[in-house]
Design an enzyme around this catalytic site. Structure first.
Site, PDB file in Angstrom:
ATOM      1  N   LYS A  60      54.968 -18.338  17.085  1.00 63.85           N
ATOM      2  CA  LYS A  60      53.674 -18.256  17.785  1.00 63.85           C
ATOM      3  C   LYS A  60      53.798 -18.917  19.148  1.00 63.85           C
ATOM      4  O   LYS A  60      54.408 -19.988  19.282  1.00 63.85           O
ATOM      5  CB  LYS A  60      52.599 -18.972  16.972  1.00 63.85           C
ATOM      6  CG  LYS A  60      52.246 -18.257  15.675  1.00 63.85           C
ATOM      7  CD  LYS A  60      51.338 -19.088  14.810  1.00 63.85           C
ATOM      8  CE  LYS A  60      49.909 -19.076  15.258  1.00 63.85           C
ATOM      9  NZ  LYS A  60      49.043 -19.870  14.333  1.00 63.85           N
TER      10      LYS A  60
HETATM   11  O1  G3P Z   1      44.835 -20.534  13.172  1.00 62.96           O
HETATM   12  C1  G3P Z   1      43.688 -21.018  13.811  1.00 62.96           C
HETATM   13  C2  G3P Z   1      42.815 -21.653  12.828  1.00 62.96           C
HETATM   14  O2  G3P Z   1      43.504 -22.731  12.242  1.00 62.96           O
HETATM   15  C3  G3P Z   1      41.519 -22.112  13.390  1.00 62.96           C
HETATM   16  O3  G3P Z   1      40.597 -22.125  12.366  1.00 62.96           O
HETATM   17  O4  G3P Z   1      38.354 -22.393  11.396  1.00 62.96           O
HETATM   18  O5  G3P Z   1      39.488 -24.328  12.567  1.00 62.96           O
HETATM   19  O6  G3P Z   1      38.611 -22.430  13.856  1.00 62.96           O
HETATM   20  P1  G3P Z   1      39.192 -22.861  12.552  1.00 62.96           P
END
Ligand code: G3P
Length: 217
Positions: free
Chosen positions: A86
């Protein structure tokens, strides 16, 4: 459809991987920090994850310039042919991505918040682009609309770059994404666990189990 688990927490991952429903594991520096997995632990974590059936494992490169991102990306790709590297959708990240992709390394352009960034990912021949649905919504943008535009643009241009939706916070989000043609979605373990908790399915299964018992001699 390919579902991924967004975590490096072995205890949370293991029961979900065992279901066979999930294709792989995605991580990022925040997820690794939460799980306490340092770079010295990447190889053991990869061995464990691939041994548990993950078919793809994502590690994110970091660094202050293109060279650092490129070299870290190259090292991460060397862990296994199943590792996807990534890189953020910054100028430096895209430059490193272009070089790594040209060497045959599978790349995911991440931290994507705007539709045009999917086209940048396609331009550097990234295998995946990872838009952050929940975080776009948190920022007051129309996350689903943006991802819908990405999907339409990639399809219209015949791009091989696949959307891997991240920051997905509910089973309803998952269904909405798939309706718009998104075939790869990564879920935090807590969200993934809800996929096995549809109340009416659980209730119907209890009824079937009770009926089945009465069939037995
Ligand atoms: O891969 C990105 C992810 O970890 C973000 O998730 O729900 O923390 O925005 P969130």
């Amino acid at each position: 459809m390919r579902l991924y688990l967004d975590s490096a927490d072995r205890a949370a991952l293991e029961p979900l991987l065992e279901t066979g429903v999930f294709y792989g594991i995605t991580t990022n520096p925040s997820v690794l920090r939460t799980a306490g997995v340092r770079p010295s632990g990447f190889v053991p974590f990869a061995d464990w994850a691939l041994g548990k059936g993950a078919r793809e494992l994502y590690f994110q490169a970091w660094g202050e310039n293109t060279r650092a991102l490129y070299e870290w990306g190259k090292t991460l790709a060397g862990i296994s042919t199943r590792v996807v590297v990534k890189l953020p959708a910054t100028r430096e990240g895209l430059e490193a991505a272009q070089r790594l992709a040209a060497e045959g390394i599978r790349i995911c352009i991440t931290a994507v918040y705007a539709p045009f960034q999917a086209l940048l990912a396609a331009a550097v021949n990234a295998a995946y682009v990872a838009p952050y649905l929940g975080r776009m919504n948190d920022a007051g943008r129309d996350g689903l609309g943006a991802i819908q535009q990405m999907a339409a643009a990639l399809k219209a241009t015949g791009s091989a770059t696949e959307i891997l939706a991240a920051s997905v916070r509910s089973s309803e989000d998952l269904t909405r994404l798939a309706t718009h043609g998104v075939r790869c979605v990564t879920l935090a373990p807590a969200v993934a666990a809800t996929l096995f908790q549809e109340p009416l399915t659980l209730k119907a299964t209890q009824v079937f189990e009770a009926a089945a018992k009465e069939l037995e001699p």
